[in-house]
Write an enzyme that holds these catalytic residues in place. Structure first.
Site, short mmCIF file in Angstrom:
data_model
loop_
_atom_site.label_atom_id
_atom_site.label_comp_id
_atom_site.label_asym_id
_atom_site.label_seq_id
_atom_site.Cartn_x
_atom_site.Cartn_y
_atom_site.Cartn_z
N HIS A 161 -7.10 -4.79 10.07
CA HIS A 161 -6.87 -4.52 8.64
C HIS A 161 -5.57 -5.16 8.17
O HIS A 161 -4.62 -5.35 8.94
CB HIS A 161 -6.94 -3.02 8.31
CG HIS A 161 -5.81 -2.17 8.76
ND1 HIS A 161 -5.99 -0.95 9.38
CD2 HIS A 161 -4.47 -2.32 8.66
CE1 HIS A 161 -4.83 -0.41 9.63
NE2 HIS A 161 -3.88 -1.22 9.22
N GLU A 218 -9.62 -2.07 5.22
CA GLU A 218 -10.25 -1.77 6.50
C GLU A 218 -11.48 -2.65 6.73
O GLU A 218 -11.99 -3.27 5.78
CB GLU A 218 -10.67 -0.29 6.52
CG GLU A 218 -9.51 0.69 6.42
CD GLU A 218 -8.78 0.92 7.73
OE1 GLU A 218 -8.73 -0.02 8.57
OE2 GLU A 218 -8.26 2.02 7.93
N ASP A 220 0.82 -1.22 0.00
CA ASP A 220 0.00 0.00 0.00
C ASP A 220 0.85 1.27 0.00
O ASP A 220 2.06 1.23 0.18
CB ASP A 220 -0.95 -0.01 1.21
CG ASP A 220 -0.26 -0.44 2.50
OD1 ASP A 220 0.98 -0.48 2.54
OD2 ASP A 220 -0.97 -0.74 3.47
N ASN A 233 -7.41 -2.91 14.14
CA ASN A 233 -8.80 -3.30 13.84
C ASN A 233 -8.86 -4.50 12.89
O ASN A 233 -9.90 -4.81 12.34
CB ASN A 233 -9.57 -2.11 13.25
CG ASN A 233 -8.93 -1.58 11.96
OD1 ASN A 233 -7.99 -2.19 11.44
ND2 ASN A 233 -9.43 -0.47 11.46
C1 GLP Z 1 -0.39 0.27 8.57
C2 GLP Z 1 -0.03 -0.56 7.33
C3 GLP Z 1 -0.30 -2.03 7.56
C4 GLP Z 1 0.34 -2.46 8.87
C5 GLP Z 1 -0.26 -1.67 10.01
C6 GLP Z 1 0.23 -2.10 11.36
O1 GLP Z 1 -1.72 0.52 8.68
N1 GLP Z 1 -0.77 -0.14 6.18
O2 GLP Z 1 0.21 -2.78 6.48
O3 GLP Z 1 0.15 -3.84 9.07
O4 GLP Z 1 0.08 -0.31 9.78
O5 GLP Z 1 1.31 -1.33 11.78
P1 GLP Z 1 2.27 -1.71 12.95
O6 GLP Z 1 3.13 -2.79 12.46
O7 GLP Z 1 3.03 -0.45 13.21
O8 GLP Z 1 1.43 -2.11 14.11
#
Ligand code: GLP
Length: 243
Positions: free
Chosen positions: A138, A143, A67, A136
């Protein structure tokens, strides 16, 4: 699903890096699906260490990131392209032309998404997808409520994701509200998926996603339907899973 429980973040990162490096060794021109967020940073650090020791060669590897924020340029230090360059690509011998992140500066969502779907197709799909998990549930930026059959699309980020991501930005107003993300269909088409999770704040969503009902309201729950998923988590993240 295979579950690997580690003592802490460092060992979780080493285990995940092990799986990725095995993939690179078995298939030197493999397509790695890569993720951003804080969780994969240790995995990338480990891969860099093994590369520096001469154990890994990324010269033929191709990568497809999940993304990118809509509106952020590759030079913006909060863009995911910048993140990947800083945390992995510039430290290893990968050809930058073989690394792909959705184009955040493409203002036409239809074009941005079609272009990215074409890139994924031209590369023959993803061999191994590394995934973190949003609080959440995702995956990528799919989402809650996202349809399981989507490919790359433009999403409106939920308030909880905007709040969670705000820690990286100087001001709340600077946190992007939209992103381009590969869809759940694309993620599910990866041949192998490695999910990484660390810390107590992921414990509830890990239990819900992998032991709860499969529902679009918990996007990661769809992974229960994939036939080659490895969940690598530290004790804290796996503290609420059933015995
Ligand atoms: C963002 C990214 C996700 C990732 C998420 C969790 O939203 N788009 O791909 O999994 O963050 O982040 P973290 O690893 O900092 O908890």
């Amino acid at each position: 699903m295979k579950i690997i429980k580690t003592t802490d973040y460092y060992h979780m990162s080493r285990m995940a890096a092990n799986i990725l490096s095995a993939q690179v060794i078995i298939k030197p021109d493999c397509v790695l699906g890569l993720a951003t967020g804080s969780t994969p940073i240790g995995t990338y650090e480990q891969l860099i260490r093994w590369y520096e020791k001469g154990d890994l060669d990324f010269s033929q590897v191709r990568t497809i990131n999940l993304d990118e924020y809509k509106g952020l340029s590759p030079e913006n230090d909060q863009s995911y392209r910048y993140f990947m360059n800083e945390h992995l690509f510039r430290h290893i011998n990968i050809n930058l032309d073989h690394t792909h992140v959705p184009n955040g500066l493409e203002s036409d969502p239809v074009k941005a998404c079609e272009d990215y779907n074409r890139i994924i197709r031209e590369n023959g799909g993803v061999d191994l997808q590394l995934l973190g998990l949003g609080l959440n549930g995702h995956i990528g930026f799919n989402e809650p409520g996202a349809a399981f059959e989507k490919e790359t699309h433009c999403v409106d980020l939920t308030q909880s994701t905007i709040d969670a991501n705000s820690r990286f930005f100087d001001h709340m107003d600077l946190v992007p509200k939209q992103a381009y993300t590969v869809g759940i269909k694309t993620i599910m088409q990866a041949k192998k998926i490695v999910v990484i999770a660390s810390g107590e704040n992921k414990a509830d969503i890990i239990a819900k996603a992998f032991w709860g009902p499969i529902t679009p309201s918990v996007p990661a729950s769809v992974l229960q339907l994939h036939n080659d998923v490895v969940l690598v988590g530290d004790e804290a993240a796996l503290s609420k899973i059933p015995e």
